[in-house]
Design an enzyme around this catalytic site. Sequence first.
Site, short mmCIF file in Angstrom:
data_model
loop_
_atom_site.label_atom_id
_atom_site.label_comp_id
_atom_site.label_asym_id
_atom_site.label_seq_id
_atom_site.Cartn_x
_atom_site.Cartn_y
_atom_site.Cartn_z
N GLY A 1 6.46 0.78 -7.32
CA GLY A 1 7.10 -0.01 -6.26
C GLY A 1 7.38 -1.46 -6.62
N GLU B 1 2.57 -6.87 -6.53
CA GLU B 1 2.61 -5.59 -5.79
C GLU B 1 3.76 -5.62 -4.79
OE1 GLU B 1 2.13 -2.60 -5.47
OE2 GLU B 1 0.30 -2.05 -4.39
N ASP B 2 4.29 -4.46 -4.47
CA ASP B 2 5.44 -4.41 -3.55
C ASP B 2 5.06 -4.70 -2.10
OD1 ASP B 2 4.04 -2.02 -3.25
OD2 ASP B 2 5.79 -0.71 -3.44
N ASP C 1 -0.08 -2.52 3.04
CA ASP C 1 -0.07 -1.79 4.32
C ASP C 1 -1.51 -1.78 4.84
OD1 ASP C 1 0.01 0.23 6.28
OD2 ASP C 1 1.60 1.31 5.29
N PHE D 1 8.42 1.65 8.55
CA PHE D 1 8.44 2.08 7.15
C PHE D 1 9.69 1.52 6.49
CE2 PHE D 1 8.68 4.78 3.44
CZ PHE D 1 7.36 4.79 3.04
N VAL D 2 9.50 0.73 5.45
CA VAL D 2 10.63 0.05 4.81
C VAL D 2 10.87 0.60 3.40
CG1 VAL D 2 10.35 -2.06 6.16
CG2 VAL D 2 9.16 -1.84 3.98
N ASP E 1 9.98 3.00 -2.07
CA ASP E 1 10.56 4.33 -1.95
C ASP E 1 10.10 5.07 -0.71
OD1 ASP E 1 7.82 4.78 -2.83
OD2 ASP E 1 8.43 6.85 -3.22
P1 IMP Z 1 -1.90 0.52 1.31
O1 IMP Z 1 -2.92 1.03 0.33
O2 IMP Z 1 -2.00 1.24 2.61
O3 IMP Z 1 -1.93 -0.98 1.47
O4 IMP Z 1 -0.51 0.95 0.76
C1 IMP Z 1 0.13 0.27 -0.25
C2 IMP Z 1 1.11 1.15 -0.96
O5 IMP Z 1 1.71 2.11 -0.10
C3 IMP Z 1 2.25 0.29 -1.46
O6 IMP Z 1 2.01 -0.11 -2.79
C4 IMP Z 1 3.45 1.21 -1.34
O7 IMP Z 1 3.62 1.93 -2.52
C5 IMP Z 1 3.10 2.14 -0.22
N1 IMP Z 1 3.70 1.71 1.07
C6 IMP Z 1 3.07 1.20 2.14
N2 IMP Z 1 3.91 0.92 3.14
C7 IMP Z 1 5.14 1.24 2.67
C8 IMP Z 1 6.46 1.16 3.24
O8 IMP Z 1 6.70 0.72 4.39
N3 IMP Z 1 7.46 1.60 2.45
C9 IMP Z 1 7.26 2.08 1.18
N4 IMP Z 1 6.06 2.17 0.62
C10 IMP Z 1 4.99 1.76 1.36
MG MG Z 2 3.10 0.64 -4.53
#
Ligand code: IMP
Ligand code: MG
Length: 182
Positions: A46, A101-102, A105, A154-155, A161
């Site tokens: 990402g 990092e992208d 969440d 969700f973006v 992706d």
């Molecule tokens: P977390 O562990 O829940 O913080 O999720 C982080 C990872 O989930 C990111 O590095 C993304 O790859 C993916 N992710 C979380 N939200 C989104 C979204 O809205 N669109 C796309 N990928 C997401």
């Molecule tokens: Mg990611």
Amino acid sequence: MNSMNCDILSVLFDEAQIRERIRILGEQIDRDYADKTPVIIGILKGGFIFMSDLVRAISIHTELDFLAISSYGAGTSSSGVVKIRKDVDIELFERDVIIVEDIVDSGLSLQYIKDYIWKHRPASLRTCVLLDKPAAHKIETQFDYVGFEVGNEFVVGYGLDYNEKYRNLPDVGVLSPRIYTE
Ligand code: IMP
Ligand code: MG
């Protein structure tokens, strides 16, 4: 036509907005690391487009590396399970490390990555995330550089992706729920 744009409800950040925000982040990193050579670690997949634009907005010496992880299956919510798919190559001991990092969440992926990098005993560790979803955090999480905040939608695009698609969209946009509910 098989166009990605039809699947986007609204554009949140277009190319010009992203470019301007990254220019400012690059200036901050130039100032904060003026006498250092940080190792910048892009989180695949990402973070790859953000990483490539960010490093070109930085003018001090850097060394670049990548860490590939997988946190999600094919869906749109976090499993909290993170796997290292490709490790870093550069020796991080006593180096100044910046993780790129992208999106954050739940915060679980970034926490896992930070804990993993700390094990290499870097001199310092900071994080730079393009997008933050503050309302979605499941753990207390902090980062040093943030591009933009987004809501709980969700973006996709600009590296992000859904089921591996939409990464090549130049803007960040909200994916139509029609795509993941049908
Ligand atoms: P977390 O562990 O829940 O913080 O999720 C982080 C990872 O989930 C990111 O590095 C993304 O790859 C993916 N992710 C979380 N939200 C989104 C979204 O809205 N669109 C796309 N990928 C997401
Ligand atoms: Mg990611």
